[in-house]
Scaffold this motif. Structure first.
Motif, PDB file in Angstrom:
ATOM      1  N   HIS A 141      -6.395  27.797 -17.417  1.00 23.23           N
ATOM      2  CA  HIS A 141      -7.160  29.228 -17.018  1.00 23.23           C
ATOM      3  C   HIS A 141      -6.408  30.347 -17.073  1.00 23.23           C
ATOM      4  CE1 HIS A 141     -10.952  27.208 -16.481  1.00 23.23           C
ATOM      5  NE2 HIS A 141     -10.274  25.812 -16.246  1.00 23.23           N
ATOM      6  N   LEU A 142      -5.993  30.830 -18.016  1.00 22.30           N
ATOM      7  CA  LEU A 142      -5.330  31.899 -18.207  1.00 22.30           C
ATOM      8  C   LEU A 142      -6.162  33.124 -17.784  1.00 22.30           C
ATOM      9  CD1 LEU A 142      -2.524  33.723 -19.114  1.00 22.30           C
ATOM     10  CD2 LEU A 142      -3.701  33.698 -21.288  1.00 22.30           C
ATOM     11  N   TYR A 143      -5.997  33.973 -16.926  1.00 17.82           N
ATOM     12  CA  TYR A 143      -6.810  35.105 -16.867  1.00 17.82           C
ATOM     13  C   TYR A 143      -6.164  36.451 -16.570  1.00 17.82           C
ATOM     14  CZ  TYR A 143      -5.401  35.294 -11.539  1.00 17.82           C
ATOM     15  OH  TYR A 143      -4.908  35.178 -10.577  1.00 17.82           O
ATOM     16  N   GLU A 144      -4.831  36.258 -16.738  1.00 17.05           N
ATOM     17  CA  GLU A 144      -3.922  37.623 -16.800  1.00 17.05           C
ATOM     18  C   GLU A 144      -2.914  37.550 -17.706  1.00 17.05           C
ATOM     19  OE1 GLU A 144      -3.710  39.540 -12.930  1.00 17.05           O
ATOM     20  OE2 GLU A 144      -2.066  40.751 -13.892  1.00 17.05           O
ATOM     21  N   LEU A 145      -2.785  38.381 -18.615  1.00 15.96           N
ATOM     22  CA  LEU A 145      -1.463  38.554 -19.398  1.00 15.96           C
ATOM     23  C   LEU A 145      -1.204  40.041 -19.761  1.00 15.96           C
ATOM     24  CD1 LEU A 145      -0.610  36.023 -22.090  1.00 15.96           C
ATOM     25  CD2 LEU A 145      -0.032  38.428 -22.499  1.00 15.96           C
ATOM     26  N   SER A 146      -0.048  40.637 -19.180  1.00 12.10           N
ATOM     27  CA  SER A 146       0.313  41.816 -19.488  1.00 12.10           C
ATOM     28  C   SER A 146       1.863  42.048 -19.758  1.00 12.10           C
ATOM     29  CB  SER A 146      -0.332  42.848 -18.438  1.00 12.10           C
ATOM     30  OG  SER A 146       0.203  42.470 -16.978  1.00 12.10           O
ATOM     31  N   PRO A 147       2.274  42.858 -20.866  1.00 14.93           N
ATOM     32  CA  PRO A 147       3.545  43.131 -21.111  1.00 14.93           C
ATOM     33  C   PRO A 147       3.894  44.082 -19.907  1.00 14.93           C
ATOM     34  CG  PRO A 147       2.031  43.901 -22.561  1.00 14.93           C
ATOM     35  CD  PRO A 147       1.247  43.239 -21.837  1.00 14.93           C
ATOM     36  N   PHE A 201      -2.410  32.112 -13.961  1.00  7.99           N
ATOM     37  CA  PHE A 201      -3.438  31.111 -14.221  1.00  7.99           C
ATOM     38  C   PHE A 201      -4.008  30.710 -12.996  1.00  7.99           C
ATOM     39  CE2 PHE A 201       0.797  30.643 -16.495  1.00  7.99           C
ATOM     40  CZ  PHE A 201      -0.070  30.734 -17.890  1.00  7.99           C
ATOM     41  N   ARG A 202      -5.579  30.298 -13.263  1.00  7.51           N
ATOM     42  CA  ARG A 202      -6.214  29.647 -12.054  1.00  7.51           C
ATOM     43  C   ARG A 202      -5.394  28.243 -11.785  1.00  7.51           C
ATOM     44  NH1 ARG A 202      -9.175  33.644 -10.955  1.00  7.51           N
ATOM     45  NH2 ARG A 202     -10.559  34.329 -12.436  1.00  7.51           N
ATOM     46  N   HIS A 203      -5.093  27.562 -12.958  1.00  7.56           N
ATOM     47  CA  HIS A 203      -4.671  26.488 -12.566  1.00  7.56           C
ATOM     48  C   HIS A 203      -3.045  26.359 -12.940  1.00  7.56           C
ATOM     49  CE1 HIS A 203      -8.594  24.806 -11.373  1.00  7.56           C
ATOM     50  NE2 HIS A 203      -8.900  25.299 -12.412  1.00  7.56           N
ATOM     51  N   PRO A 204      -1.930  26.715 -12.319  1.00  2.08           N
ATOM     52  CA  PRO A 204      -0.957  27.258 -12.751  1.00  2.08           C
ATOM     53  C   PRO A 204       0.009  25.732 -13.175  1.00  2.08           C
ATOM     54  CG  PRO A 204      -0.745  27.665 -10.512  1.00  2.08           C
ATOM     55  CD  PRO A 204      -2.280  27.381 -11.157  1.00  2.08           C
ATOM     56  N   PRO A 205       0.502  25.690 -14.197  1.00  2.00           N
ATOM     57  CA  PRO A 205       1.517  24.756 -14.581  1.00  2.00           C
ATOM     58  C   PRO A 205       2.733  24.789 -13.734  1.00  2.00           C
ATOM     59  CG  PRO A 205       1.636  26.201 -16.305  1.00  2.00           C
ATOM     60  CD  PRO A 205       0.595  26.751 -15.317  1.00  2.00           C
ATOM     61  N   VAL A 252      -0.682  31.240 -24.742  1.00  2.52           N
ATOM     62  CA  VAL A 252      -2.384  31.349 -24.736  1.00  2.52           C
ATOM     63  C   VAL A 252      -2.945  30.176 -25.384  1.00  2.52           C
ATOM     64  CG1 VAL A 252      -4.223  32.464 -25.778  1.00  2.52           C
ATOM     65  CG2 VAL A 252      -2.461  34.001 -25.256  1.00  2.52           C
ATOM     66  N   LYS A 253      -2.187  29.599 -26.432  1.00  2.10           N
ATOM     67  CA  LYS A 253      -2.710  28.553 -27.006  1.00  2.10           C
ATOM     68  C   LYS A 253      -2.704  27.210 -25.981  1.00  2.10           C
ATOM     69  CE  LYS A 253      -2.428  25.927 -31.322  1.00  2.10           C
ATOM     70  NZ  LYS A 253      -1.751  25.867 -32.357  1.00  2.10           N
ATOM     71  N   MET A 254      -1.512  27.066 -25.413  1.00  4.58           N
ATOM     72  CA  MET A 254      -1.164  25.744 -24.484  1.00  4.58           C
ATOM     73  C   MET A 254      -2.350  26.010 -23.275  1.00  4.58           C
ATOM     74  SD  MET A 254       2.858  25.452 -24.420  1.00  4.58           S
ATOM     75  CE  MET A 254       2.907  24.197 -23.540  1.00  4.58           C
ATOM     76  N   SER A 255      -2.436  27.378 -22.845  1.00  5.19           N
ATOM     77  CA  SER A 255      -3.277  27.555 -21.819  1.00  5.19           C
ATOM     78  C   SER A 255      -4.749  26.748 -22.065  1.00  5.19           C
ATOM     79  CB  SER A 255      -3.364  28.787 -21.337  1.00  5.19           C
ATOM     80  OG  SER A 255      -4.430  29.264 -20.595  1.00  5.19           O
ATOM     81  N   ALA A 256      -5.077  27.338 -23.054  1.00  9.74           N
ATOM     82  CA  ALA A 256      -6.295  26.805 -23.700  1.00  9.74           C
ATOM     83  C   ALA A 256      -6.296  25.130 -23.891  1.00  9.74           C
ATOM     84  CB  ALA A 256      -6.679  27.297 -24.999  1.00  9.74           C
ATOM     85  N   ASP A 257      -5.240  24.765 -24.475  1.00 13.48           N
ATOM     86  CA  ASP A 257      -5.321  23.160 -24.617  1.00 13.48           C
ATOM     87  C   ASP A 257      -5.127  22.575 -23.420  1.00 13.48           C
ATOM     88  OD1 ASP A 257      -5.351  23.635 -27.194  1.00 13.48           O
ATOM     89  OD2 ASP A 257      -3.207  23.449 -27.528  1.00 13.48           O
ATOM     90  N   GLN A 258      -4.422  22.928 -22.352  1.00 10.38           N
ATOM     91  CA  GLN A 258      -4.226  22.304 -21.311  1.00 10.38           C
ATOM     92  C   GLN A 258      -4.946  22.675 -20.063  1.00 10.38           C
ATOM     93  OE1 GLN A 258      -0.046  21.517 -20.763  1.00 10.38           O
ATOM     94  NE2 GLN A 258       0.422  21.543 -22.912  1.00 10.38           N
ATOM     95  N   ASN A 259      -5.836  23.455 -20.182  1.00  5.80           N
ATOM     96  CA  ASN A 259      -6.811  24.037 -19.066  1.00  5.80           C
ATOM     97  C   ASN A 259      -5.915  24.635 -17.876  1.00  5.80           C
ATOM     98  OD1 ASN A 259      -9.357  23.594 -19.872  1.00  5.80           O
ATOM     99  ND2 ASN A 259      -9.489  21.637 -19.289  1.00  5.80           N
TER     100      ASN A 259
END
Lengths: 327, 251
Positions: free
Chosen positions: A286-292, A236-240, A277-284
């Motif tokens: 900024h997810l930019y990478e997701l890989s299993p 994330f760009r703005h990690p929780p 993904v949903k939480m990232s969108a809701d809470q900004n």
């Protein structure tokens, strides 16, 4: 017909004096299957193959090729068999054509089919242009091809190849792999190698042998499932905070890789990807990478073959793979 | 017919290397030298011979000594010809081609034996040309000639059988050659033991390969001599087959 067992090995053992090269191995190969035989050096791969092809007698156990016992009916069994040993058995002083003619006659191909058999073997192995050259003058890769041509010339039911792609260039390796896949249409193929991607790309079943024992026997599909690991890499760009991630349902554990990246250990049954993904969108976030994260065959191989002397980080899954050896 | 396939390959490989040609040339050169020597000798004593009734003819004085010499020279040459038969295949790992083909050990050994035998037949045929060339000027005792040639062929076949067995024991051609040479020489000179008298020495003497060759050079065609050679060859062939079989058992 398509499901008949072409190779059956029962409780095979082979001792060299006090050394147990192969111990109590049993497995089957069906028509159309390509079996990859993996193992570190000295694990007993070549010994097993030599026994399968009648070059070596087993200390105990039986080998049955297409219904014929290799010790009781060697002629019938060997007629169903093509074998490429580690060192291709070539006569350097003969030309490619002469050599293949000799092999064809040794395998008792009827006279009127000799020419066809030789031509088709040469064609399949890409040797047509070198037919009149002395084998001794060919490069290692071409000698290897001659060795393969020799093994398939009588279109045997079972083709056994001991490290067939050693010494070949990448293009040739690709050609040989497609040849092997083509062979599997109406033959069984056993292939020994220590090149792991080769197994993944050509075989539909994998066996790992270590110290003379069979430690893994799985179909590639099952193995691919095993390899689908339960790790997820996200950034994330703005990690929780870690706490926020851990609280998501389905996440078991969170490791911080760096400031933006996290490795999530998840429950496969309760995949949290969607929620993240949903939480990232809701809470900004900024997810930019997701890989299993997939575990490679190499990791499984390493985990199995080195687990005996030192305890590396063996994941519980790899152990369950190892335990599921002799079904 | 697999036997002949293997034999043909063996013969072909021999002729593809310079070794076979060199051996043929050297043997022919040396034997021709001996042949001319014997012919010259015969021409010298010929006028004297005419005075005796039942005097030995050209066959006895030229051809038989030539065959005798040929036997000795082939004893020196056979180890070099046979040394590679199996040892080299073992060293180059080509044996597995034969082992994984639908071919029995007996067929492999017989094929190899017939292959090398064909080569020795070529040597003997070239050798036989020389006495036969005498037919242009004189009459030969053909019965004696053929008995001598048959003896030579049997003798050389037994050398080949020993060589084949020695070659099956090792993966080093030179070791095969040296041990073959040792065995052949020993079997040749065993005859000397018999000349010192004594009952037990006679047994040794009987085993000598030379001892069964000499009568045939005199035109004495004794079936027990033929059987001796056939048994001799069979023994070494069976030993070779067993040795090759054992390859799979231990390593």
């Amino acid at each position: 017909m398509n499901n008949d067992v072409l190779i059956r090995i029962e409780h095979l053992s082979r001792h060299y004096g006090p050394i147990r090269a192969v111990e109590n191995i049993s497995f089957e190969v069906k028509r159309g299957e390509v079996l990859g035989f993996l193992g570190p050096n000295g694990a007993g791969k070549s010994t097993t193959m030599q026994i399968l092809t009648g070059n070596l007698s087993p200390s105990a156990g039986r080998v049955i090729i297409n219904g014929y016992d290799i010790l009781d009916q060697p002629r019938l069994a060997k007629a169903e068999l093509g074998y490429l040993p580690e060192t291709p058995p070539i006569y350097r002083e003969l030309t490619v054509y002469e050599y293949l003619l000799y092999c064809a006659r040794l395998n008792k191909i009827p006279k009127n089919q000799l020419r066809n058999a030789i031509n088709s073997a040469m064609e399949r192995c890409g040797l047509t242009e070198t037919r009149k050259r002395l084998i001794g003058n060919l490069s290692k890769g071409y000698q290897q091809r001659v060795g393969i041509a020799q093994a398939i010339i009588h279109s045997p039911a079972v083709v056994i190849l001991d490290e067939p792609t050693v010494g070949l260039d990448p293009i040739q390796i690709r050609e040989i792999r497609s040849l092997i896949r083509e062979l599997s249409n109406n033959h069984s193929v056993i292939l020994s190698t220590h090149i792991l991607p080769e197994v993944q790309s050509t075989c539909n079943r994998v066996q790992i042998i270590n110290k003379g024992k069979l430690v893994l026997n799985e179909s590639i599909d099952d193995l691919n499932q095993q390899m689908q690991s339960d790790n997820l890499l996200i950034a994330f760009r703005h990690p929780p905070g870690i706490q926020a991630l851990e609280s998501i349902g389905g996440v078991v554990r969170v490791n911080k890789v760096d400031n933006e990246r996290f490795e999530l250990h998840i429950e496969p049954a309760n995949d949290p990807t969607d929620k993240i993904v949903k939480m990232s969108a809701d809470q900004n976030w900024h997810l930019y990478e997701l890989s299993p994260q997939r575990r490679s065959l190499e990791e499984i191989f390493m985990a199995i073959t080195s687990s005996e002397h030192q305890h590396v980080d063996v994941e519980p899954q790899a152990l369950s793979v190892a335990a599921g050896e002799s079904n | 017919m697999i036997i002949f396939t293997i034999a043909a390959r063996e013969l072909r490989s021999l002729f593809l290397s310079p070794l076979a040609w060199a051996i043929l040339a050297v043997i022919q050169f040396i034997l021709t030298y001996f042949f001319l020597l014997y012919v010259e000798q015969f021409i010298k004593i010929q006028p004297g011979l005419a005075q005796y009734p039942n005097a030995p003819g050209v066959t006895e004085i030229v051809v038989m000594p030539l065959l005798d010499t040929a036997g000795l020279i082939l004893l020196l040459v056979m180890p070099i010809l046979t040394m590679r038969l199996i040892s080299e295949e073992r060293r180059n790992r080509t044996l597995s081609l034969l082992f994984s083909a639908p071919v029995s050990m007996t067929e492999i050994i017989l094929g190899k034996f017939i292959g090398i035998l064909s080569f020795t037949l070529i040597i003997v045929a070239l050798l036989a040309m020389m006495p036969l060339s005498l037919l242009a000027g004189t009459n030969l005792d053909t019965g004696l000639l053929f008995s001598g040639l048959l003896g030579l062929i049997l003798l050389v076949s037994s050398f080949a059988a020993v060589g084949l067995y020695m070659s099956s024991l090792t993966s080093q051609p030179t070791i095969a050659a040296i041990s073959t040479f040792g065995v052949l020489l020993l079997l040749w000179i065993l005859d000397a033991a018999g000349t010192t008298g004594g009952e037990s020495d006679r047994v040794f003497s009987y085993l000598s390969t030379l001892r069964h060759f000499q009568p045939m050079l005199k035109g004495v065609f004794d079936s027990s001599d033929i059987i001796y050679y056939l048994l001799f060859i069979t023994t070494f062939l069976v030993l070779s087959i067993r040795r090759l079989d054992a390859d799979r058992l231990q390593h």
